[in-house]
Design a protein around this motif. Structure first.
Motif, PDB file in Angstrom:
ATOM      1  N   TRP A 117      56.124  41.020  28.571  1.00  0.00           N
ATOM      2  CA  TRP A 117      56.609  40.773  29.930  1.00  0.00           C
ATOM      3  C   TRP A 117      56.631  42.065  30.748  1.00  0.00           C
ATOM      4  CZ3 TRP A 117      61.939  38.068  31.253  1.00  0.00           C
ATOM      5  CH2 TRP A 117      61.869  37.575  32.569  1.00  0.00           C
ATOM      6  N   VAL A 118      57.096  43.162  30.146  1.00  0.00           N
ATOM      7  CA  VAL A 118      57.103  44.444  30.846  1.00  0.00           C
ATOM      8  C   VAL A 118      55.673  44.887  31.165  1.00  0.00           C
ATOM      9  CG1 VAL A 118      57.647  46.907  30.632  1.00  0.00           C
ATOM     10  CG2 VAL A 118      59.307  45.190  29.876  1.00  0.00           C
ATOM     11  N   LEU A 119      54.778  44.758  30.189  1.00  0.00           N
ATOM     12  CA  LEU A 119      53.369  45.113  30.427  1.00  0.00           C
ATOM     13  C   LEU A 119      52.770  44.269  31.545  1.00  0.00           C
ATOM     14  CD1 LEU A 119      52.184  45.563  26.735  1.00  0.00           C
ATOM     15  CD2 LEU A 119      52.276  47.349  28.481  1.00  0.00           C
ATOM     16  N   TYR A 120      53.084  42.990  31.548  1.00  0.00           N
ATOM     17  CA  TYR A 120      52.615  42.081  32.603  1.00  0.00           C
ATOM     18  C   TYR A 120      53.149  42.527  33.963  1.00  0.00           C
ATOM     19  CZ  TYR A 120      52.728  37.751  35.402  1.00  0.00           C
ATOM     20  OH  TYR A 120      52.624  36.816  36.410  1.00  0.00           O
ATOM     21  N   ASN A 121      54.457  42.826  34.029  1.00  0.00           N
ATOM     22  CA  ASN A 121      55.071  43.241  35.296  1.00  0.00           C
ATOM     23  C   ASN A 121      54.451  44.519  35.845  1.00  0.00           C
ATOM     24  OD1 ASN A 121      56.900  41.089  35.237  1.00  0.00           O
ATOM     25  ND2 ASN A 121      58.464  42.281  34.169  1.00  0.00           N
ATOM     26  N   ILE A 122      53.987  45.389  34.964  1.00  0.00           N
ATOM     27  CA  ILE A 122      53.373  46.646  35.391  1.00  0.00           C
ATOM     28  C   ILE A 122      51.888  46.472  35.680  1.00  0.00           C
ATOM     29  CG2 ILE A 122      52.808  49.008  34.679  1.00  0.00           C
ATOM     30  CD1 ILE A 122      55.359  48.985  32.982  1.00  0.00           C
ATOM     31  N   THR A 123      51.182  45.789  34.786  1.00  0.00           N
ATOM     32  CA  THR A 123      49.727  45.752  34.838  1.00  0.00           C
ATOM     33  C   THR A 123      49.187  45.034  36.059  1.00  0.00           C
ATOM     34  OG1 THR A 123      49.681  45.757  32.420  1.00  0.00           O
ATOM     35  CG2 THR A 123      47.651  45.133  33.540  1.00  0.00           C
ATOM     36  N   PHE A 128      46.029  45.692  41.109  1.00  0.00           N
ATOM     37  CA  PHE A 128      45.790  45.453  42.535  1.00  0.00           C
ATOM     38  C   PHE A 128      45.774  46.770  43.307  1.00  0.00           C
ATOM     39  CE2 PHE A 128      47.951  41.012  42.150  1.00  0.00           C
ATOM     40  CZ  PHE A 128      46.838  40.528  41.502  1.00  0.00           C
ATOM     41  N   LEU A 129      46.707  47.671  42.976  1.00  0.00           N
ATOM     42  CA  LEU A 129      46.773  48.961  43.672  1.00  0.00           C
ATOM     43  C   LEU A 129      45.531  49.797  43.402  1.00  0.00           C
ATOM     44  CD1 LEU A 129      48.484  50.999  45.355  1.00  0.00           C
ATOM     45  CD2 LEU A 129      49.220  51.945  43.165  1.00  0.00           C
ATOM     46  N   ILE A 130      45.072  49.828  42.148  1.00  0.00           N
ATOM     47  CA  ILE A 130      43.889  50.616  41.801  1.00  0.00           C
ATOM     48  C   ILE A 130      42.689  50.166  42.623  1.00  0.00           C
ATOM     49  CG2 ILE A 130      42.183  50.979  39.964  1.00  0.00           C
ATOM     50  CD1 ILE A 130      44.550  51.110  37.993  1.00  0.00           C
ATOM     51  N   THR A 131      42.506  48.868  42.735  1.00  0.00           N
ATOM     52  CA  THR A 131      41.390  48.338  43.518  1.00  0.00           C
ATOM     53  C   THR A 131      41.521  48.728  44.982  1.00  0.00           C
ATOM     54  OG1 THR A 131      41.083  46.465  42.021  1.00  0.00           O
ATOM     55  CG2 THR A 131      40.220  46.230  44.254  1.00  0.00           C
ATOM     56  N   LEU A 132      42.715  48.560  45.554  1.00  0.00           N
ATOM     57  CA  LEU A 132      42.934  48.893  46.962  1.00  0.00           C
ATOM     58  C   LEU A 132      42.768  50.385  47.206  1.00  0.00           C
ATOM     59  CD1 LEU A 132      43.911  48.000  49.801  1.00  0.00           C
ATOM     60  CD2 LEU A 132      46.245  48.431  49.013  1.00  0.00           C
ATOM     61  N   ASN A 161      38.844  44.173  37.407  1.00  0.00           N
ATOM     62  CA  ASN A 161      40.190  44.383  36.844  1.00  0.00           C
ATOM     63  C   ASN A 161      41.238  43.561  37.590  1.00  0.00           C
ATOM     64  OD1 ASN A 161      39.868  46.055  39.166  1.00  0.00           O
ATOM     65  ND2 ASN A 161      41.541  47.369  38.490  1.00  0.00           N
ATOM     66  N   SER A 162      41.189  43.594  38.926  1.00  0.00           N
ATOM     67  CA  SER A 162      42.149  42.829  39.724  1.00  0.00           C
ATOM     68  C   SER A 162      41.900  41.333  39.611  1.00  0.00           C
ATOM     69  CB  SER A 162      42.072  43.259  41.194  1.00  0.00           C
ATOM     70  OG  SER A 162      42.592  44.558  41.365  1.00  0.00           O
ATOM     71  N   GLY A 163      40.624  40.941  39.561  1.00  0.00           N
ATOM     72  CA  GLY A 163      40.304  39.529  39.418  1.00  0.00           C
ATOM     73  C   GLY A 163      40.869  38.941  38.138  1.00  0.00           C
ATOM     74  N   LEU A 164      40.758  39.676  37.040  1.00  0.00           N
ATOM     75  CA  LEU A 164      41.269  39.199  35.756  1.00  0.00           C
ATOM     76  C   LEU A 164      42.789  39.112  35.758  1.00  0.00           C
ATOM     77  CD1 LEU A 164      38.935  41.156  33.313  1.00  0.00           C
ATOM     78  CD2 LEU A 164      38.795  38.750  33.952  1.00  0.00           C
ATOM     79  N   MET A 165      43.444  40.090  36.367  1.00  0.00           N
ATOM     80  CA  MET A 165      44.905  40.039  36.440  1.00  0.00           C
ATOM     81  C   MET A 165      45.383  38.940  37.386  1.00  0.00           C
ATOM     82  SD  MET A 165      46.281  42.051  34.275  1.00  0.00           S
ATOM     83  CE  MET A 165      44.976  41.353  33.241  1.00  0.00           C
ATOM     84  N   PHE A 166      44.576  38.607  38.380  1.00  0.00           N
ATOM     85  CA  PHE A 166      44.912  37.489  39.260  1.00  0.00           C
ATOM     86  C   PHE A 166      44.838  36.174  38.489  1.00  0.00           C
ATOM     87  CE2 PHE A 166      43.916  34.224  42.454  1.00  0.00           C
ATOM     88  CZ  PHE A 166      44.994  34.415  43.321  1.00  0.00           C
ATOM     89  N   PHE A 234      52.831  50.967  48.857  1.00  0.00           N
ATOM     90  CA  PHE A 234      51.784  49.969  48.634  1.00  0.00           C
ATOM     91  C   PHE A 234      51.934  49.325  47.258  1.00  0.00           C
ATOM     92  CE2 PHE A 234      49.321  51.800  52.212  1.00  0.00           C
ATOM     93  CZ  PHE A 234      48.950  50.611  52.827  1.00  0.00           C
ATOM     94  N   LEU A 235      52.326  50.112  46.264  1.00  0.00           N
ATOM     95  CA  LEU A 235      52.546  49.534  44.936  1.00  0.00           C
ATOM     96  C   LEU A 235      53.712  48.545  44.970  1.00  0.00           C
ATOM     97  CD1 LEU A 235      51.904  49.321  41.961  1.00  0.00           C
ATOM     98  CD2 LEU A 235      53.283  51.369  41.554  1.00  0.00           C
TER      99      LEU A 235
END
Length: 270
Positions: A117-123, A128-132, A161-166, A234-235
């Motif tokens: 859950w913590v990894l999910y909340n961070i990742t 999204f931020l890395i992509t932006l 990366n963002s697509g997969l996390m979405f 932004f994060l």
């Protein structure tokens, strides 16, 4: 009125939990982390491919890294890539671990579920931020430095990366909570302190510059602090968007599915 009163009573405890980045457990059970909102789908359908993708891209980006291998972990992009690897790995473990003793509500949330859950909340917000950050700042028109000479790998690291996390966000059943906002921010702070320590130690980037990213140049502290502050905002926004998407997901599920068991649409509750 009762909700407002409860919010006031719980505000100090919630504020403390938020500042310490503690998990705010509510009405969810460990089972919600190993199921999709659709009974016909298992999270393994997307978490296993994401895990395999992470393994391949980590190997690929390591082999074709543009500088010395020991400088691979200088970049937030690669930190985010390792986060995806760990998040999907623990997500798979949570799904396949069906032992009732380890997933019993009476014994609280198991450590492996909490870790996931913590990894999910961070990742998710970090991806999204890395992509932006990459496409809006580092690869903006007129920028000369090329952080990913391979264009396919470039897209994989800063787009897919963002697509997969979405996908993880939309298909998962467990909540994303606003009170967990400090978890990704503390992760970003850890990276920021790393850049400071690297600069003080005289570290150089693969091109011989005394910074890792040109916009985070500690020889120009005021300029860098402005960039860091805006990036943190932004994060935080990415985390809020994550919570909004999760809430919208749960709202749609509640309105469309006849089976309303396992709703955890409480991301904004105190």
């Amino acid at each position: 009125m009762a909700k407002v009163q409860n919010w006031k009573q719980e505000a100090p405890a919630n504020f403390y939990a938020c500042c310490t980045a503690a998990l705010r457990e509510g009405n969810e059970s460990p089972e919600s982390f190993r199921k999709c909102w659709s009974r016909r789908l298992s999270p393994l359908y997307w978490r296993v491919p994401i895990f395999l993708w992470a393994v391949v891209i980590i190997s690929w980006s390591t082999v074709y890294f543009w500088g010395p291998r020991e400088k691979f972990l200088l970049y937030m992009t690669h930190w985010g890539l390792i986060l995806i690897f760990l998040e999907s790995l623990f997500g798979i473990i949570v799904v396949i671990n069906k032992s009732p003793e380890k997933l019993s509500e009476s014994k609280g949330m198991p450590w492996v579920v909490k870790t996931y859950w913590v990894l999910y909340n961070i990742t998710v917000p970090v991806a999204f931020l890395i992509t932006l950050f990459y496409w809006a700042i580092l690869r903006a028109p007129g920028k000369k430095m090329n952080y990913a000479p391979n264009p396919i790998l470039d897209i994989m690291l800063h787009g897919v990366n963002s697509g997969l996390m979405f996908i993880e966000l939309v298909f998962s059943r467990h909540p994303s909570r606003l009170l967990h906002i400090m978890q990704p921010l503390y992760f970003a702070l850890a990276y920021l302190l790393f850049t400071v320590a690297y600069y003080i130690a005289g570290g150089l980037d693969p091109w011989g510059n005394a910074f890792i990213y040109p916009v985070i140049d500690w020889s120009k502290p005021l300029q860098t602090l402005v960039v860091v502050t805006l990036t943190a905002l932004f994060l935080a926004l990415m985390h809020i968007i994550t919570v909004v998407v999760a809430a919208a997901r749960d709202f749609i599920i509640r309105k469309t599915l006849t089976d309303k068991s396992g709703e955890y649409n409480d991301g904004f509750e105190a």
